[in-house]
Design an enzyme around this catalytic site. Structure first.
Site, short mmCIF file in Angstrom:
data_model
loop_
_atom_site.label_atom_id
_atom_site.label_comp_id
_atom_site.label_asym_id
_atom_site.label_seq_id
_atom_site.Cartn_x
_atom_site.Cartn_y
_atom_site.Cartn_z
N SER A 14 -41.72 4.20 -59.55
CA SER A 14 -42.07 4.92 -60.90
C SER A 14 -43.04 4.24 -62.12
CB SER A 14 -41.75 6.35 -61.48
OG SER A 14 -42.85 6.75 -62.19
N SER A 16 -44.64 5.57 -63.71
CA SER A 16 -44.23 5.90 -65.35
C SER A 16 -43.91 6.13 -66.69
CB SER A 16 -43.88 7.56 -65.05
OG SER A 16 -45.12 8.31 -64.31
N LYS A 65 -44.58 18.40 -56.74
CA LYS A 65 -44.57 19.27 -57.56
C LYS A 65 -45.04 21.24 -56.99
CE LYS A 65 -47.70 15.00 -57.61
NZ LYS A 65 -48.81 14.81 -57.72
N ASP A 101 -53.82 15.33 -62.47
CA ASP A 101 -54.24 14.39 -61.86
C ASP A 101 -55.59 14.47 -61.21
OD1 ASP A 101 -51.84 13.14 -60.62
OD2 ASP A 101 -52.02 14.97 -59.37
N GLY A 126 -60.02 13.81 -47.22
CA GLY A 126 -58.65 14.82 -47.01
C GLY A 126 -58.58 16.01 -47.94
N GLY A 129 -52.47 18.00 -51.23
CA GLY A 129 -52.36 18.33 -52.06
C GLY A 129 -53.27 18.14 -53.35
N LYS A 155 -58.65 23.44 -42.51
CA LYS A 155 -57.42 22.73 -44.00
C LYS A 155 -59.74 22.71 -44.70
CE LYS A 155 -53.43 21.08 -42.82
NZ LYS A 155 -52.64 20.08 -43.84
N TYR A 215 -53.27 3.42 -55.54
CA TYR A 215 -53.08 2.48 -55.98
C TYR A 215 -51.98 1.17 -56.19
CZ TYR A 215 -49.58 4.67 -58.66
OH TYR A 215 -47.84 5.41 -58.79
N GLY A 236 -56.56 3.74 -58.03
CA GLY A 236 -56.39 5.01 -58.45
C GLY A 236 -55.59 4.59 -59.25
P1 NDP Z 1 -50.58 15.52 -48.94
O1 NDP Z 1 -49.29 14.96 -47.52
O2 NDP Z 1 -50.50 16.95 -49.16
O3 NDP Z 1 -52.08 15.11 -47.99
C1 NDP Z 1 -52.56 14.65 -47.00
C2 NDP Z 1 -53.90 14.55 -46.16
O4 NDP Z 1 -54.41 12.83 -45.66
C3 NDP Z 1 -53.83 14.95 -45.31
O5 NDP Z 1 -55.61 15.49 -45.56
C4 NDP Z 1 -54.46 14.34 -43.92
O6 NDP Z 1 -54.81 15.44 -43.07
C5 NDP Z 1 -54.82 13.31 -44.26
N1 NDP Z 1 -54.37 12.22 -43.46
C6 NDP Z 1 -53.22 11.79 -44.05
N2 NDP Z 1 -52.80 11.11 -42.97
C7 NDP Z 1 -54.39 10.23 -41.69
C8 NDP Z 1 -54.94 9.27 -40.85
N3 NDP Z 1 -54.15 8.43 -40.50
N4 NDP Z 1 -56.54 10.01 -40.82
C9 NDP Z 1 -56.90 10.10 -41.93
N5 NDP Z 1 -56.35 12.17 -43.10
C10 NDP Z 1 -55.10 11.28 -42.67
O7 NDP Z 1 -51.06 14.33 -49.20
P2 NDP Z 1 -51.47 14.23 -50.70
O8 NDP Z 1 -53.08 15.26 -50.66
O9 NDP Z 1 -50.39 14.71 -51.84
O10 NDP Z 1 -51.28 12.28 -51.19
C11 NDP Z 1 -52.48 11.66 -50.20
C12 NDP Z 1 -53.35 10.56 -52.14
O11 NDP Z 1 -53.45 10.94 -53.10
C13 NDP Z 1 -51.77 9.50 -51.75
O12 NDP Z 1 -51.49 8.77 -51.30
C14 NDP Z 1 -51.09 9.81 -52.83
O13 NDP Z 1 -50.35 8.63 -53.37
C15 NDP Z 1 -52.03 9.77 -53.92
N6 NDP Z 1 -52.30 10.03 -54.72
C16 NDP Z 1 -52.61 9.42 -55.73
C17 NDP Z 1 -52.76 10.12 -57.75
C18 NDP Z 1 -52.91 8.78 -58.64
O14 NDP Z 1 -52.80 9.09 -59.39
N7 NDP Z 1 -53.50 7.67 -58.20
C19 NDP Z 1 -52.11 10.83 -57.75
C20 NDP Z 1 -51.66 12.28 -56.37
C21 NDP Z 1 -51.75 11.71 -55.36
P3 NDP Z 1 -54.67 16.47 -42.13
O15 NDP Z 1 -54.76 17.63 -43.19
O16 NDP Z 1 -55.44 16.47 -41.01
O17 NDP Z 1 -53.08 15.86 -41.56
#
Ligand code: NDP
Length: 267
Positions: A14, A16, A65, A101, A126, A129, A155, A215, A236
């Protein structure tokens, strides 16, 4: 002195504490911000013990979260619509849950990348979350349309339905992305974490602004954007700093200078 922390598991990575230390130095607000490895099965008791030590609040990251969402006694609209909390503020007997976020992403786009969302066509990859957290702040800037494309189409369709009351949304599978131009593409999948690119038809990145929520490294999505002639390519990191700034302001009322912190982290 504001006693603050970020809970995660793992947490070693982290940034942060460093970000909040810089905010504290800039603003003159006294802050003690630690990173804390919290047990995955005992969030509530762990967080309560921290509050009893005189905490003013805390951040949470993966995987807490949803725990923080359930732990809060009050939720902001952002937190409610996100279905997740990344910031907790203690106010008397109240435990207020916020999600910064999405505000962080929008502030990075507008303040640092000079990108306005109004009247823009936005494609979000995507439907996890992160997408749920960024949808309301994006829609509140009046884009022309927000399309959500996900590997699991149902979804994306559900999120589009849930957020339709806040603006024009539609949801579909990654395989349904057309070659039609879009203004902004946001990669909110976790594919980058695994060094992968979501499986989508190329073409739509042409002249678009391409933003990966991940990022810290060049991602396959950023490579794809470059190969497809994107106008702007961003990671990011700015979102990370902006969401932290929004939390800092939520706790202390002070507004830090994020530009300097982003510059410091990049160097
Ligand atoms: P989740 O686990 O909740 O969701 C993951 C998503 O990614 C789903 O929609 C999933 O699809 C999809 N996915 C995963 N692997 C693949 C793949 N190989 N091809 C296509 N789709 C894929 O994760 P989060 O939403 O919490 O996080 C997503 C990203 O955002 C992370 O990389 C996280 O680090 C980043 N993030 C960055 C922040 C910042 O401050 N810069 C803040 C918050 C998040 P499916 O539904 O089909 O499984």
């Amino acid at each position: 002195m504001y006693k603050l922390a970020v809970f995660g598991n793992p947490i070693e990575h982290s940034l942060s504490p460093d970000i909040h230390a810089q905010f504290a130095q800039q603003t003159g607000v006294e802050v003690d911000y630690q990173k804390i490895l919290a047990p995955v099965n005992d969030f509530s008791q762990f967080a309560t013990a921290f509050i009893h030590k005189g905490a003013s609040g805390f951040n949470v990251t993966v995987p807490f979260k949803l725990d923080a969402f359930n732990f809060a006694t009050e939720l902001t609209l952002n937190a409610k619509t996100a279905g997740a909390v990344n910031t907790i503020k203690i106010q008397g007997s109240k435990i207020i849950g916020e999600n910064t976020d999405g505000i962080g992403l929008v502030n990075d786009l507008t303040n640092h990348l000079n990108i306005e969302l109004e009247n823009k066509v936005v494609l979000i990859l995507g439907a996890g979350g992160a997408t749920q957290g960024i949808l309301l702040p994006i829609l509140s800037k009046n884009p022309k349309r927000v399309m959500i494309a996900n590997r699991t189409a149902s979804k994306a369709e559900k999120l589009a339905r849930d957020f339709a009351k806040y603006g024009k949304t539609c949801g579909f599978g990654l395989d349904k992305i057309k070659d039609d131009p879009v203004d902004i593409i946001i990669n909110a999948t976790s594919a980058s974490l695994a060094g992968k690119m979501p499986d989508i038809a190329s073409g739509c990145a042409n002249h678009a602004i391409c933003y990966d929520l991940m990022y810290g490294q060049q991602t396959p999505f950023m490579d794809w954007a470059k190969a497809n002639n994107a106008a702007v390519i961003a990671d990011g990191l700015g979102m990370l700093v902006e969401q932290a700034a929004s939390s800092f302001e939520f706790w202390t009322g002070a507004t830090p200078d994020t530009r300097t912190v982003i510059k410091n982290l990049r160097s």
